[in-house]
Scaffold this motif. Structure first.
Motif, PDB file in Angstrom:
ATOM      1  N   GLU A 503       1.000 -23.960 -16.750  1.00 16.05           N
ATOM      2  CA  GLU A 503       0.162 -22.871 -16.248  1.00 16.05           C
ATOM      3  C   GLU A 503      -0.796 -23.383 -15.179  1.00 16.05           C
ATOM      4  O   GLU A 503      -0.998 -22.730 -14.144  1.00 16.05           O
ATOM      5  CB  GLU A 503      -0.611 -22.244 -17.401  1.00 16.05           C
ATOM      6  N   ARG A 506       1.100 -23.964 -11.880  1.00 18.68           N
ATOM      7  CA  ARG A 506       1.479 -22.750 -11.153  1.00 18.68           C
ATOM      8  C   ARG A 506       0.274 -22.063 -10.511  1.00 18.68           C
ATOM      9  O   ARG A 506       0.399 -21.450  -9.438  1.00 18.68           O
ATOM     10  CB  ARG A 506       2.203 -21.792 -12.107  1.00 18.68           C
ATOM     11  N   LYS A 507      -0.905 -22.165 -11.090  1.00 18.75           N
ATOM     12  CA  LYS A 507      -2.095 -21.571 -10.491  1.00 18.75           C
ATOM     13  C   LYS A 507      -2.457 -22.249  -9.175  1.00 18.75           C
ATOM     14  O   LYS A 507      -3.141 -21.659  -8.327  1.00 18.75           O
ATOM     15  CB  LYS A 507      -3.277 -21.660 -11.462  1.00 18.75           C
ATOM     16  N   GLN A 510       2.269 -22.433  -5.925  1.00 17.76           N
ATOM     17  CA  GLN A 510       3.065 -21.236  -6.170  1.00 17.76           C
ATOM     18  C   GLN A 510       4.558 -21.445  -5.924  1.00 17.76           C
ATOM     19  O   GLN A 510       5.378 -20.623  -6.339  1.00 17.76           O
ATOM     20  CB  GLN A 510       2.574 -20.095  -5.270  1.00 17.76           C
ATOM     21  N   ARG A 555       6.370 -16.448 -13.906  1.00 15.54           N
ATOM     22  CA  ARG A 555       5.712 -17.551 -13.210  1.00 15.54           C
ATOM     23  C   ARG A 555       6.712 -18.600 -12.701  1.00 15.54           C
ATOM     24  O   ARG A 555       6.299 -19.663 -12.215  1.00 15.54           O
ATOM     25  CB  ARG A 555       4.679 -18.197 -14.149  1.00 15.54           C
TER      26      ARG A 555
END
Length: 876
Positions: A503, A506-507, A510, A555
Motif C-alpha cells: 500500500e 502504490r501511494k 502509481q 491498486r
C-alpha cells in the motif's frame, strides 16, 4: 424447631452499595455476613468478608467471642478472603481452615507454614460442635461460589450463594412492612439477574437440595438469614421460575402446608413465559432499515438530549426510531420495545457508577439469547467527568450486545454544545446501524491497545476488537513524495507487513509493478483474531481479510497465493519460487516473511491433535475438534495461549494451561497481576501450572494427553502449542544477509544487502523483535515508502498488551517493575466490589508502566500517562 447451636451473625452493612459484581442491582445496599456457630466452649466461624470490610468484621467477632475459642473457619471463596484468613490466623494460628477444591488449593499458596487446613469434597461429612455437617457442591464453575454447608442436626444451611439477599439488613424484616417489601423486591431482582445470566437452573437445583433436606433456615454470606414463611416463599419462587416445580391452579403446595401464589413476587415484572414469547418476536437487524429504540430516564435534560439524538438518527436516514420516556411507560412495554429493537440506546443519570433504577430494571430483564450481536450504546449525565457508566456497559456486554458505538455523556447542566453533540452522536449511531461511513467523524483512528489504525466507521478495532472509546483520532497520512517508475517490487509474505508495504509503495509509485508472494492460500487476514475468537473459523473468509480481493485489483497489486521463495540471488536480483520453480526478477525486494510458531522438540509433538494457531487452517482444525472434545491442554502461558484457553473455556471445554517459565505473561506483566489472573482462571475451573517441564505428548497416532517430567499426565483431546514464534529467515541467511534473532535492519528497514528491505515479524531493529501487529504494520509502511524512494525513519512504538478473557481484562503497558536494581515506587489500588486492580510503577516521580485488571475504561488515559511519564501528583 429450636436450634441446638447459638448462631450469631457477624456482618457489615454497606448501605451505599448499589451494583453488585457488575451484575445485580442492590437498591438498598448489601450486608456481608459470616456466622459464629457456638456449642459450649467451641466455636465454628463460617464465611469471611471482602478485604475492605475485614477490620469491621474482626471487631464484630471480638465483641461476640474470644478468638482462641474458634476451632474452625469455613472459607467459601479464595478471592476476597485472603486478608480475612490471614488476620484471623494472626489472632489464633491454631484454627483449622475448611474449604472445597479448588479454593483449598489456592489458599495453601498464601497460608503461613504450619497452618492446619482441610479440603472437603462433595458430600463429605464432618463432626463439628457435636453435630454432623455435610458439605455439598452445587453448580461448580458458576458465577457465585457453590459450597453449601448443611447442619444435619439444626437443618440449617450456610452458603456464599445469595438466595434473594440483595437487601441491606442483618435481621429479616417483618412481614407486610416496607422493609419486607424491599426484601421481596431484592429477591426478585436477584433472581431476574440469575435468569439473565443463564443461572436460573442453578438456583432451582440448590432450592431442591434444601427442600429434600427439610432445611428450616438459610444463612447466606450476603444479606439476612432466611427462615419461616420467607424461606418457603423464596424456595417456591426459585423452583417455579427454574422449572423445577409445576404448580396446579396457580398455587404451589408443599408438605409444610404453606401455600404460595405462583409468581407472587413478579406482579411488577415480567414472567419467564412472557419473556420467552417476546423473544420469538425479536427481529434480525437489517442495515437498510434498522429499528432503533431510545429508552431514557424521564428527566427534562435527558428528554431534551434524547430528542436531539433522534434528530441525528433521522439525519442519518434512519426512519424507524422509537423514543420512550420510562417515567411514562409500563415496564413490560419497555422490555418488549427493547427486545424488538435492532439498536438499543439507553439514557440515564449516573451516580457513583450506578444507573437509574428504571434503566437497570429493563436491562436486567433481558436475556442474553435475545441480545447477542445487537448494537447498543449509552448516553448519560454525570456530576463529574470521573463518574462513568461502567456497570451498565459491562452488563450490556455480558448480555452479548455489540458496544462498538461510542457512548456519549454530559457533565452537570445541559448546554447548547451538549445538544449539538447529542445530534452528532445520534448521527453516528445511525451510520453504524446502516453500516455506512460516518462523514462527521475522523476517518481514521488509532487503537491504543494494539496500535492498529483503521476507519472509524467500523465501530470496533478489527484486530483486537476494542471499541472506539479506546482509540484516538489520527490524521490520514500526507504523502509528499511521488515518483512513478517502471520498477518491479517483489514482496515476500502476505501478512500485515507485506500488505502495508504494498500500500505504501502504490501511494508513492502509481506505475511500478508490485507482486506479493504469500505462503498462505488466502488473502492477508487480521491474524490476531485467530486466538481472540476461535469461532471466527466458521465465518466467511471475507470477515477476516485485511482488504477484499477488489482492493488489490484496483491498486494493481498482484498476489501469488500458496507460493514462497526458498532462495534468492542478490547479485542477479532473482527470487526463486519454491512451488512453481519460477525465477522472478526484482528491482526492490522486501522480506515480510513473518514467523512460524515454535514447537519445542518434546516427544510426540508430530502426533495428530497437536496444533499451533498461526494460520486460518489451524483455527479450522480446532473448530472441528471442539465439536466432540471435552479436555484440551494449552502449552504456553503467553497472551496468545491464554486467549486460546479462554476461548476453549467459552466453548465448554475443560482447559489446562502449562507454562515453562515461572510466570504466565511474564514478559509484559508483574507476578502479582499474573497471580490475580490465575485466581480468576481457577475460579472458572482452569488449571494453570507454571515452571513445568514437558516430557511429551501421550497417545499412539493421536494425542491423548500431555506428560510432565514429574510423570503427571493431563488428558487432552487435542493440544495447542503457543511457545512463541521463530522468524522465517532461512532464505535470507542462505543469501548472506546479516541475521541474528531475525533479519537485522536499520531505521529505514534496510538490510545488509542493497535494494533489500525487511519488516514485521522477520525483522530485528535496534536489537528488538517483538513480533507485534502494530509494529509489523508500521514497519511495512516504512519499508514500502523507502523502497519507492522516500526516506522515512521508523520510530519504536510504546504498545500495550491486552488480554480479554476469563471474565476480566488485563492491560499492561511500559515497564511493570522488571528492571533489577531499580528503586521503583509502586502504587496499587484494589476494588473488592468489582474485582478490579490497578498498579502503577514510578521511577523517581515519573510513571514508567502500569497493569490494569478489570479496568478497560482506563486504557486510553493510562496509555497517555505512561507515554508522557506522568508525575505521581497528576494521577493521584
Amino acid at each position: 424447631m429450636d436450634k441446638c447451636h447459638d448462631i450469631r451473625c457477624v456482618g457489615v452493612n454497606d448501605s451505599e452499595l448499589r451494583v453488585f459484581r457488575n451484575l445485580s442491582y442492590a437498591g438498598n445496599g448489601l450486608t456481608f455476613s459470616s456466622y459464629l456457630v457456638q456449642a459450649q466452649d467451641e466455636c465454628l466461624l463460617i464465611g469471611t468478608v471482602p478485604d475492605a470490610y475485614v477490620s469491621q468484621w474482626m471487631e464484630q467477632i471480638r465483641q461476640n467471642v474470644s478468638f482462641d475459642r474458634i476451632s474452625h473457619l469455613v472459607v467459601f471463596t479464595e478471592e476476597n478472603s485472603r486478608e480475612a484468613v490471614l488476620r484471623i490466623l494472626q489472632e489464633n494460628d491454631g484454627i483449622e481452615l475448611i474449604a472445597a477444591y479448588p479454593v483449598h488449593e489456592q489458599l495453601k499458596k498464601i497460608l503461613p507454614e504450619g497452618t492446619k487446613s482441610l479440603e472437603v469434597r462433595n458430600n463429605r461429612t464432618l463432626t463439628l460442635l457435636g453435630s454432623l455437617f455435610q458439605f455439598q457442591l452445587l453448580g461448580e464453575g458458576t458465577l457465585c461460589p457453590a459450597l453449601y454447608v448443611l447442619d444435619q442436626v439444626d437443618h440449617s444451611v450456610y452458603t456464599a450463594d445469595l438466595f434473594g439477599a440483595l437487601y441491606c439488613g442483618l435481621e429479616l424484616p417483618e412481614a407486610n412492612s416496607i422493609r419486607s417489601t424491599q426484601w421481596d423486591l431484592g429477591m426478585k431482582d436477584f433472581y431476574e439477574d440469575l435468569a439473565a445470566s443463564g443461572r436460573a437452573a442453578d438456583a432451582g437445583l440448590a432450592a431442591t437440595f434444601m427442600r429434600e433436606n427439610e432445611v428450616t433456615a438459610i444463612y447466606p454470606s450476603m444479606g439476612p438469614a432466611v427462615s419461616g414463611g420467607k424461606l418457603e416463599e423464596m424456595l417456591a419462587y426459585y423452583l417455579q421460575q427454574s422449572g423445577s416445580l409445576e404448580a396446579e391452579s396457580g398455587t404451589a403446595v408443599y408438605h409444610t402446608g404453606v401455600n404460595v401464589p405462583k409468581l407472587q413476587l413478579t406482579a411488577a415484572g415480567i414472567s419467564e413465559g412472557q419473556t420467552e414469547s417476546l423473544d420469538e418476536k425479536t427481529v434480525s437487524m437489517t442495515s437498510a432499515h434498522p429499528s432503533v429504540v431510545i429508552l431514557y430516564e424521564g428527566t427534562n435534560e435527558l428528554s431534551d438530549y434524547a430528542a436531539c439524538v433522534e434528530n441525528g438518527l433521522k439525519e442519518a436516514e434512519v426512519s424507524n426510531v422509537t423514543r420512550c420516556n420510562l417515567s411514562a411507560t409500563d415496564r413490560n412495554e419497555a422490555i418488549r420495545m427493547a427486545l424488538s429493537a435492532d439498536v438499543l440506546l439507553l439514557g440515564t443519570t449516573i451516580s457513583k457508577g450506578t444507573p437509574a433504577k428504571a434503566i437497570w430494571d429493563v436491562v436486567t430483564s433481558l436475556k442474553a439469547e435475545s441480545c447477542k450481536g445487537k448494537l447498543a450504546s449509552i448516553f448519560y449525565k454525570v456530576s463529574t467527568q470521573d463518574d462513568q457508566a461502567d456497570f451498565l456497559r459491562e452488563h450490556l456486554a455480558f448480555l452479548g450486545f455489540d458496544l462498538g458505538i461510542q457512548s456519549s455523556f454530559f457533565v452537570g447542566e445541559l448546554t447548547e454544545n451538549d445538544l449539538k453533540n447529542a445530534g452528532n452522536y445520534g448521527f453516528g449511531v445511525g451510520c453504524s446501524a446502516r453500516k455506512v461511513p460516518n462523514p462527521r467523524k475522523p476517518k481514521l483512528v488509532k487503537c491504543l491497545v494494539c496500535g492498529e489504525i483503521f476507519d472509524a466507521s467500523l465501530g470496533t478495532c478489527p484486530v483486537c476488537g476494542v471499541g472506539l472509546d479506546q482509540c484516538v483520532p489520527v490524521e490520514e497520512e500526507e504523502i509528499s513524495y511521488q515518483k512513478d517508475t517502471a520498477l518491479r517490487y517483489v514482496i515476500l509474505g502476505g501478512g500485515v507487513a507485506g500488505a502495508s508495504a504494498a500500500e505504501a509503495i502504490r501511494k508513492r509509485d502509481q506505475t511500478g509493478e508490485i507482486l506479493i508472494l504469500s505462503a498462505e492460500d488466502y488473502l492477508p487476514i487480521h491474524r490476531p483474531m485467530l486466538t481472540k475468537n476461535l469461532g471466527i473459523a466458521d465465518a466467511p473468509d471475507e470477515e477476516l481479510y485485511l482488504h477484499p480481493a477488489g482492493w488489490y485489483e484496483e491498486r494493481g497489486i498482484s498476489l501469488r497465493l500458496g507460493e514462497t521463495a526458498d532462495a534468492f540471488d542478490p547479485e542477479r536480483k532473482i527470487v526463486h519460487a519454491a512451488k512453481s520453480g519460477d525465477e522472478i526478477p526484482y528491482d526492490r525486494l522486501i522480506f515480510a516473511t513473518g514467523a512460524e510458531c515454535f514447537i519445542p522438540p518434546f516427544e510426540g509433538w508430530q502426533k495428530e491433535g497437536v496444533v499451533t494457531i498461526r494460520h486460518l487452517w489451524d483455527s479450522r482444525k480446532i473448530q472441528e475438534w471442539m465439536k466432540t472434545a471435552r479436555n484440551a491442554v494449552v502449552i504456553g502461558g503467553g497472551v496468545l495461549g491464554l486467549e486460546a484457553a479462554s476461548e476453549l473455556l467459552k466453548n465448554g471445554i475443560h482447559v489446562t494451561v502449562l507454562e515453562a517459565t515461572p510466570q504466565i505473561i511474564g514478559r509484559q506483566a508483574d507476578a502479582d497481576s499474573a497471580a490475580v489472573l490465575r485466581k480468576k482462571m481457577a475460579a472458572l475451573g482452569v488449571e494453570c501450572l507454571e515452571g513445568v517441564q514437558i516430557e511429551g505428548i501421550t497417545g499412539e497416532e493421536r494425542a491423548t494427553g500431555v506428560k510432565l517430567k514429574t510423570g503427571e499426565i493431563f488428558p487432552a483431546d487435542f493440544v495447542i502449542v503457543s511457545c512463541g514464534n521463530r522468524a522465517n529467515v532461512k532464505a535470507a541467511q542462505d543469501a548472506g544477509m546479516q541475521v541474528e534473532r531475525a533479519i537485522v535492519v536499520n531505521a529505514f528497514m534496510e538490510t545488509s544487502l542493497p535494494s533489500v528491505y525487511a519488516c514485521g515479524d522477520c525483522a530485528q531493529y535496534d536489537g528488538v523483535n517483538f513480533q507485534l501487529w502494530a509494529e509489523a504494520s508500521e514497519q511495512g509502511r516504512i519499508a514500502g515508502a523507502n523502497a519507492a524512494g522516500e526516506r522515512l525513519a521508523y520510530e519504536s512504538q510504546l504498545l500495550g498488551l491486552n488480554l480479554d478473557g476469563f471474565g476480566t481484562t488485563l492491560f499492561a503497558i511500559g515497564d511493570p517493575g522488571k528492571q533489577s536494581g531499580v528503586p521503583y515506587r509502586l502504587v496499587k489500588t484494589v476494588d473488592d466490589v468489582d474485582n478490579s486492580q490497578e498498579q502503577y510503577w514510578f521511577m523517581g516521580n515519573a510513571l514508567q508502566g502500569a497493569v490494569l485488571i478489570g479496568r478497560p475504561d482506563k486504557t486510553a488515559d493510562v496509555t497517555k500517562a505512561v507515554m508522557e511519564h506522568a508525575r505521581h501528583e497528576e494521577l493521584f
